[in-house]
Design a protein around this motif. Structure first.
Motif, PDB file in Angstrom:
ATOM      1  N   ARG A   1     -29.341 119.845 -20.466  1.00 45.04           N
ATOM      2  CA  ARG A   1     -28.850 120.521 -21.674  1.00 45.04           C
ATOM      3  C   ARG A   1     -27.855 119.628 -22.425  1.00 45.04           C
ATOM      4  O   ARG A   1     -27.847 119.579 -23.656  1.00 45.04           O
ATOM      5  N   ARG A   2     -26.967 118.938 -21.711  1.00 46.38           N
ATOM      6  CA  ARG A   2     -26.006 118.046 -22.347  1.00 46.38           C
ATOM      7  C   ARG A   2     -26.726 116.889 -23.045  1.00 46.38           C
ATOM      8  O   ARG A   2     -26.344 116.458 -24.133  1.00 46.38           O
ATOM      9  N   GLN A   3     -27.765 116.408 -22.389  1.00 48.70           N
ATOM     10  CA  GLN A   3     -28.514 115.297 -22.981  1.00 48.70           C
ATOM     11  C   GLN A   3     -29.196 115.747 -24.260  1.00 48.70           C
ATOM     12  O   GLN A   3     -29.208 115.046 -25.275  1.00 48.70           O
ATOM     13  N   LEU A   4     -29.790 116.983 -24.229  1.00 49.02           N
ATOM     14  CA  LEU A   4     -30.434 117.524 -25.427  1.00 49.02           C
ATOM     15  C   LEU A   4     -29.405 117.755 -26.550  1.00 49.02           C
ATOM     16  O   LEU A   4     -29.683 117.551 -27.738  1.00 49.02           O
ATOM     17  N   ALA A   5     -28.243 118.243 -26.150  1.00 50.60           N
ATOM     18  CA  ALA A   5     -27.189 118.484 -27.149  1.00 50.60           C
ATOM     19  C   ALA A   5     -26.801 117.189 -27.844  1.00 50.60           C
ATOM     20  O   ALA A   5     -26.583 117.134 -29.069  1.00 50.60           O
ATOM     21  N   ALA A   6     -26.693 116.135 -27.064  1.00 51.28           N
ATOM     22  CA  ALA A   6     -26.341 114.839 -27.648  1.00 51.28           C
ATOM     23  C   ALA A   6     -27.435 114.337 -28.574  1.00 51.28           C
ATOM     24  O   ALA A   6     -27.168 113.736 -29.628  1.00 51.28           O
ATOM     25  N   GLU A   7     -28.681 114.571 -28.220  1.00 47.25           N
ATOM     26  CA  GLU A   7     -29.799 114.086 -29.014  1.00 47.25           C
ATOM     27  C   GLU A   7     -29.955 114.870 -30.315  1.00 47.25           C
ATOM     28  O   GLU A   7     -30.347 114.323 -31.342  1.00 47.25           O
ATOM     29  N   THR A   8     -29.679 116.190 -30.254  1.00 42.85           N
ATOM     30  CA  THR A   8     -29.941 117.053 -31.421  1.00 42.85           C
ATOM     31  C   THR A   8     -28.691 117.358 -32.248  1.00 42.85           C
ATOM     32  O   THR A   8     -28.782 117.963 -33.326  1.00 42.85           O
ATOM     33  N   GLY A   9     -27.530 117.038 -31.687  1.00 46.17           N
ATOM     34  CA  GLY A   9     -26.286 117.328 -32.421  1.00 46.17           C
ATOM     35  C   GLY A   9     -25.878 118.776 -32.281  1.00 46.17           C
ATOM     36  O   GLY A   9     -25.118 119.273 -33.115  1.00 46.17           O
ATOM     37  N   LEU A  10     -26.334 119.497 -31.284  1.00 46.07           N
ATOM     38  CA  LEU A  10     -25.976 120.888 -31.031  1.00 46.07           C
ATOM     39  C   LEU A  10     -25.053 120.961 -29.842  1.00 46.07           C
ATOM     40  O   LEU A  10     -24.893 120.001 -29.076  1.00 46.07           O
ATOM     41  N   GLU A  11     -24.472 122.146 -29.675  1.00 46.11           N
ATOM     42  CA  GLU A  11     -23.606 122.358 -28.530  1.00 46.11           C
ATOM     43  C   GLU A  11     -24.456 122.735 -27.311  1.00 46.11           C
ATOM     44  O   GLU A  11     -25.515 123.373 -27.450  1.00 46.11           O
ATOM     45  N   PRO A  12     -23.964 122.400 -26.101  1.00 43.21           N
ATOM     46  CA  PRO A  12     -24.749 122.710 -24.880  1.00 43.21           C
ATOM     47  C   PRO A  12     -25.050 124.195 -24.734  1.00 43.21           C
ATOM     48  O   PRO A  12     -26.134 124.575 -24.273  1.00 43.21           O
ATOM     49  N   LYS A  13     -24.060 125.054 -25.156  1.00 38.05           N
ATOM     50  CA  LYS A  13     -24.324 126.485 -24.970  1.00 38.05           C
ATOM     51  C   LYS A  13     -25.350 126.991 -25.975  1.00 38.05           C
ATOM     52  O   LYS A  13     -26.105 127.926 -25.696  1.00 38.05           O
ATOM     53  N   GLN A  14     -25.377 126.352 -27.159  1.00 37.31           N
ATOM     54  CA  GLN A  14     -26.437 126.709 -28.092  1.00 37.31           C
ATOM     55  C   GLN A  14     -27.811 126.374 -27.501  1.00 37.31           C
ATOM     56  O   GLN A  14     -28.783 127.133 -27.634  1.00 37.31           O
ATOM     57  N   ILE A  15     -27.866 125.236 -26.844  1.00 41.26           N
ATOM     58  CA  ILE A  15     -29.127 124.833 -26.183  1.00 41.26           C
ATOM     59  C   ILE A  15     -29.513 125.857 -25.126  1.00 41.26           C
ATOM     60  O   ILE A  15     -30.675 126.282 -25.024  1.00 41.26           O
ATOM     61  N   LYS A  16     -28.534 126.306 -24.345  1.00 39.83           N
ATOM     62  CA  LYS A  16     -28.817 127.266 -23.263  1.00 39.83           C
ATOM     63  C   LYS A  16     -29.376 128.559 -23.835  1.00 39.83           C
ATOM     64  O   LYS A  16     -30.382 129.101 -23.348  1.00 39.83           O
ATOM     65  N   PHE A  17     -28.715 129.111 -24.904  1.00 37.00           N
ATOM     66  CA  PHE A  17     -29.181 130.379 -25.471  1.00 37.00           C
ATOM     67  C   PHE A  17     -30.548 130.241 -26.132  1.00 37.00           C
ATOM     68  O   PHE A  17     -31.371 131.153 -26.112  1.00 37.00           O
ATOM     69  N   TRP A  18     -30.772 129.067 -26.751  1.00 36.27           N
ATOM     70  CA  TRP A  18     -32.082 128.879 -27.389  1.00 36.27           C
ATOM     71  C   TRP A  18     -33.204 128.944 -26.360  1.00 36.27           C
ATOM     72  O   TRP A  18     -34.232 129.573 -26.585  1.00 36.27           O
ATOM     73  N   PHE A  19     -32.997 128.311 -25.222  1.00 36.79           N
ATOM     74  CA  PHE A  19     -34.021 128.313 -24.168  1.00 36.79           C
ATOM     75  C   PHE A  19     -34.226 129.729 -23.617  1.00 36.79           C
ATOM     76  O   PHE A  19     -35.363 130.140 -23.332  1.00 36.79           O
ATOM     77  N   GLN A  20     -33.124 130.507 -23.465  1.00 35.31           N
ATOM     78  CA  GLN A  20     -33.272 131.881 -22.974  1.00 35.31           C
ATOM     79  C   GLN A  20     -34.112 132.709 -23.941  1.00 35.31           C
ATOM     80  O   GLN A  20     -35.027 133.438 -23.544  1.00 35.31           O
TER      81      GLN A  20
ATOM     82  N   GLY B   1     -28.355 135.336 -29.597  1.00 37.85           N
ATOM     83  CA  GLY B   1     -27.695 134.180 -30.187  1.00 37.85           C
ATOM     84  C   GLY B   1     -26.230 134.415 -30.496  1.00 37.85           C
ATOM     85  O   GLY B   1     -25.505 133.503 -30.828  1.00 37.85           O
ATOM     86  N   SER B   2     -25.743 135.654 -30.458  1.00 38.40           N
ATOM     87  CA  SER B   2     -24.353 135.962 -30.791  1.00 38.40           C
ATOM     88  C   SER B   2     -23.538 136.311 -29.573  1.00 38.40           C
ATOM     89  O   SER B   2     -22.592 137.062 -29.657  1.00 38.40           O
ATOM     90  N   GLN B   3     -23.931 135.784 -28.374  1.00 42.04           N
ATOM     91  CA  GLN B   3     -23.179 136.094 -27.163  1.00 42.04           C
ATOM     92  C   GLN B   3     -21.892 135.280 -27.144  1.00 42.04           C
ATOM     93  O   GLN B   3     -21.793 134.221 -27.760  1.00 42.04           O
ATOM     94  N   ASN B   4     -20.876 135.785 -26.391  1.00 46.78           N
ATOM     95  CA  ASN B   4     -19.592 135.117 -26.255  1.00 46.78           C
ATOM     96  C   ASN B   4     -19.672 134.006 -25.240  1.00 46.78           C
ATOM     97  O   ASN B   4     -20.444 134.076 -24.280  1.00 46.78           O
ATOM     98  N   PHE B   5     -18.836 132.998 -25.393  1.00 49.56           N
ATOM     99  CA  PHE B   5     -18.708 131.958 -24.376  1.00 49.56           C
ATOM    100  C   PHE B   5     -17.856 132.458 -23.220  1.00 49.56           C
ATOM    101  O   PHE B   5     -17.203 133.504 -23.298  1.00 49.56           O
ATOM    102  N   ASP B   6     -17.850 131.686 -22.158  1.00 46.96           N
ATOM    103  CA  ASP B   6     -17.127 132.109 -20.960  1.00 46.96           C
ATOM    104  C   ASP B   6     -15.611 132.206 -21.199  1.00 46.96           C
ATOM    105  O   ASP B   6     -14.916 132.972 -20.558  1.00 46.96           O
ATOM    106  N   ASP B   7     -15.061 131.408 -22.132  1.00 46.19           N
ATOM    107  CA  ASP B   7     -13.629 131.430 -22.373  1.00 46.19           C
ATOM    108  C   ASP B   7     -13.213 132.489 -23.385  1.00 46.19           C
ATOM    109  O   ASP B   7     -12.063 132.587 -23.776  1.00 46.19           O
ATOM    110  N   GLY B   8     -14.190 133.289 -23.810  1.00 46.58           N
ATOM    111  CA  GLY B   8     -13.880 134.396 -24.728  1.00 46.58           C
ATOM    112  C   GLY B   8     -13.942 134.048 -26.179  1.00 46.58           C
ATOM    113  O   GLY B   8     -13.878 134.921 -27.034  1.00 46.58           O
ATOM    114  N   SER B   9     -14.103 132.771 -26.475  1.00 48.67           N
ATOM    115  CA  SER B   9     -14.137 132.368 -27.881  1.00 48.67           C
ATOM    116  C   SER B   9     -15.549 132.441 -28.403  1.00 48.67           C
ATOM    117  O   SER B   9     -16.497 132.452 -27.630  1.00 48.67           O
ATOM    118  N   LYS B  10     -15.709 132.514 -29.682  1.00 44.58           N
ATOM    119  CA  LYS B  10     -17.024 132.546 -30.301  1.00 44.58           C
ATOM    120  C   LYS B  10     -17.403 131.139 -30.734  1.00 44.58           C
ATOM    121  O   LYS B  10     -16.576 130.394 -31.232  1.00 44.58           O
TER     122      LYS B  10
END
Length: 716
Positions: free
Chosen positions: A53-72, A15-24
């Motif tokens: 993932r974008r659709q889930l993010a919109a429904e839950t109020g989370l970010e798409p990358k949070q959705i991706k890591f949660w599924f992993q 859950g504490s991985q970096n994003f592709d642009d280097g930001s947290k």
């Protein structure tokens, strides 16, 4: 909501991985509503794509990358849970098997021999047990070699043990008598099974007699399977040969007729064969013919499967028939599937030709509605060390097709290999080697003749063609016909000349010479005592029908019949026996004033394959019993008679040097046979030379009279 997102797996690393642009990312703890929505979604789609993932993010109020890591993390957690569960289950099963294995090893130590798997034996008996096992092994090997050799003989190829088991296994299907060869569940066959070792050990413990009985039973089961295999292969071959002429069958152009003979070259390309006999005396006969017979199909099939009725169908061909064993009785009503082992002895009604003997399998199958096929194929049993037969029948037999009005179309194939240790007399070589004597055409014509006889026997009204005579009732007519048929059978059997006598004075100056035999008779229906038989065959330069007409001419009977004493004879009864007017049964009364009680019963018939005139002296008292409809099976009768056939030579041939058409004299072969009873026999088995000389003189005298009447005295 701040604070880091808790790792679904529990560690929080993913859950504490970096994003592709280097930001947290800004971490948010998931609410119960968000978690429930994601868990419902992962059950249907464990690997969502970017759009989902974008659709889930919109429904839950989370970010798409949070959705991706949660599924992993969730997928990793589920996999780890499954692995732990599997490991626990395997560990429990392994522990159970380990303990069971220990228990089984301890039990085997107490009940089995560690080296062979059988029961343990005391030290003193070990060598004895080893010897018995070696004997059993040798016996099984010998049995296997014998089965393999026999199967190779019928399948015309050498086979390995595995091929042998494969060939025998599927033969008899689910029959209760079928051996299950090659099955590891069968303790008698599969040597790799511990059950086989235990069974073998038990056999040895029970003793040699039990072992021998088991081996014999196993051998019988294997032989039953082999017989079924041979019969099934034979009927498949026969059906092809029956239904297809080209390229198997060709017309015999050299004989200037349309008889079908086998093209051996084409046949062997499809059905490879190894010769069963070797040497210059071996030859093969294969013919095919068809004809319509006036008999019901199923009635004919039943007669073929009954050895007694089979012999009665062909008294002029079969001397003896016997059913050795019935393997399958066939379906009720149509007999399809019937299989039996049979024996038969065949002859050509002349002592100048050796009889033929066959031991064969007969198999019946209804191949379609109203069509039956019956196949005969030679078979030597395991018990026979060497075959005593000099004749081998390849798949032969007939197809019986139902026709209107109770008739049947019969197509017949006769295919045999013969080793003539004793060559037929020169008179009969053409008839035998050209397939006339035992060929398909003869079987068909004899079947047609006997079916015509059946039709006359069962007729409800006496035909107009039959003179009223002294036989006025149907019951009396049938009794006389039965007596005459038995007379014909006795005459035919006498020509096999069992118990031949080698007598110096039996030679005569004619084509065939005289054959003599003597037998002691105790059978009912014939006079008891020593019976002397004399027979000979000779060639006559006349068409066979002219000779037949001479013997059936009432006005010329006194010229040859010694029973008439030179006086004319009158036909007092006439019973039709077929379509031909001279196929009949007659009762003659010789005009002898001193013998007013004497009568002669005679049966005559003719077809293109041969003619017969068989007769026997009797008296008024005996004949009245038959005429009145009494059972005639025990009435004593001792027949003599004549057999007339074409000589079998081509009707015409081409000159060897000048290409001029040369006509060959059309001739016939006449066989004459007489039987006389030794009156006042003392009961010993030694021939009385007085009676031997008497029958020899009777034969010579009759031949001289016949040749005088036919103007054939110039014959050597």
């Amino acid at each position: 909501m701040e604070s880091s997102i808790a790792s679904v797996g529990g560690s929080g690393d993913e859950g504490s991985q970096n994003f592709d642009d280097g930001s947290k990312p800004s971490y948010k703890r998931l609410t119960s509503v968000q978690t429930a929505r994601l868990e419902r979604f992962i059950r249907d789609c464990p690997h969502p794509d970017e759009v989902q993932r974008r659709q889930l993010a919109a429904e839950t109020g989370l970010e798409p990358k949070q959705i991706k890591f949660w599924f992993q993390n969730k997928r990793t957690q589920i996999k780890n849970q499954h692995d732990r569960a599997d490991n626990t289950a395997l560990r429990i099963e392994n522990n159970r098997i380990y303990h069971e294995n220990i228990v089984m090893k301890e039990a085997l130590k107490n009940i089995l021999c560690p080296s062979c798997g059988g029961p343990p034996y005391p030290e003193g008996k070990h060598e004895h047990v080893i010897q018995k096992m070696q004997l059993e092994n040798a016996q099984l090997k010998k049995e296997h070699d014998k089965v393999s050799a026999l199967l190779g003989k019928y399948l015309e190829k050498q086979i390995s043990p595995s091929d042998l088991q494969q060939a025998l296994n599927p033969i008899t299907g689910s029959s209760s008598q079928s051996p299950t060869l090659g099955n590891s569940q069968n303790p008698q066959i599969d040597g790799s099974s511990s059950c086989a070792n235990r069974s073998l050990g038990k056999q040895i413990v029970d003793g040699g007699d039990h072992l021998s009985s088991k081996s014999s039973s196993r051998s019988e089961a294997v032989e039953t399977s082999l017989m079924s295999k041979v019969a099934i292969d034979a009927i498949d071959e026969l059906v092809r040969l029956l239904r297809v002429n080209d390229p198997f069958w060709t017309n015999n152009a050299s004989a200037q007729d349309e008889k079908l003979i086998l093209n051996h070259e084409n046949y062997e390309k499809v059905f490879p064969r190894n010769n069963h006999f070797k040497g210059v005396n071996m030859h093969v006969e294969a013919t095919k013919d068809s004809g319509i017979v006036s008999i019901n199909c199923i009635q004919l099939v039943e007669m073929f499967l009954d050895s007694d009725k089979w012999a009665n169908l062909f008294p002029a061909i079969i001397t003896k028939a016997e059913t050795i064993t019935v393997l399958e009785s066939g379906s009720q009503g149509n007999r399809s599937g019937a299989l039996q082992l049979m024996f038969e002895k065949m002859h050509v009604l002349s002592p100048s030709v050796q009889p033929r003997e066959f031991q064969f399998l007969r198999y019946c199958r209804q191949i379609e509605s109203g069509v039956w096929v019956i196949v005969d194929v030679s078979y030597d049993t395991f018990q026979q060390k060497t075959s005593s037969f000099h004749s081998w029948r390849y798949p032969s037999g007939c197809m019986i097709q139902e026709m209107p009005n109770g008739h049947a179309m019969v197509t017949w194939i006769e295919h045999v290999e013969v080793d003539d240790k004793i060559q037929p007399h020169q008179l009969y070589k053409d008839i035998v080697h050209r397939g006339i004597a035992y060929g398909a055409e003869r079987w068909i014509m004899e079947l047609q003749r006997i079916c015509e006889r059946f039709a006359c026997f069962y007729v409800e009204n006496i035909p107009d063609a039959d003179s009223p005579g002294v036989v006025n009732s149907l019951k009396g007519r049938r009794s006389v016909m039965n007596l005459s048929h038995r007379m014909l059978k006795i005459f035919c059997e006498s020509l096999t000349m069992s118990g031949n006598l080698n007598l110096p004075h039996s030679n005569m100056e004619n084509n065939g010479g005289v054959r003599l035999s003597m037998r002691k008779n105790t059978d009912p229906g014939q006079p008891n005592g020593m019976i002397v038989v004399a027979a000979t065959s000779l060639w006559l330069p006349l068409h066979y029908m002219k000779v037949f007409e001479f013997f059936t001419d009432e006005k010329r009977r006194a010229q040859w019949d010694v029973l008439c004493c030179g006086n004319p004879a009158h036909e007092v009864a006439h019973i039709s026996n077929g379509i031909h007017p001279r196929n009949c049964i007659s009762i003659f009364q010789p005009f002898i004033p001193s013998e007013s009680n004497a009568l002669i019963l005679q049966e005559s018939f003719t077809n293109p394959m041969g003619s017969y005139v068989v007769y026997a002296p009797t008296d008024v008292a005996i004949m009245n019993l038959a005429i009145n409809g009494e059972d005639s099976s025990m009435l004593p009768i001792l027949p003599s008679g004549f057999v007339i056939s074409a000589d079998g030579k081509p009707k015409a041939s081409l000159g060897a040097f000048n290409d001029v058409h040369v006509e060959v004299i059309e001739g016939s072969i006449l066989t004459v046979a007489f039987q006389i009873l030794e009156s006042g026999s003392d009961g010993n088995d030694m021939p009385n030379m007085e009676y031997v000389s008497a029958v020899n003189t009777l034969l010579a005298s009759t031949l001289r009279k016949v040749k005088d009447a036919l103007n054939c005295n110039n014959l050597e």
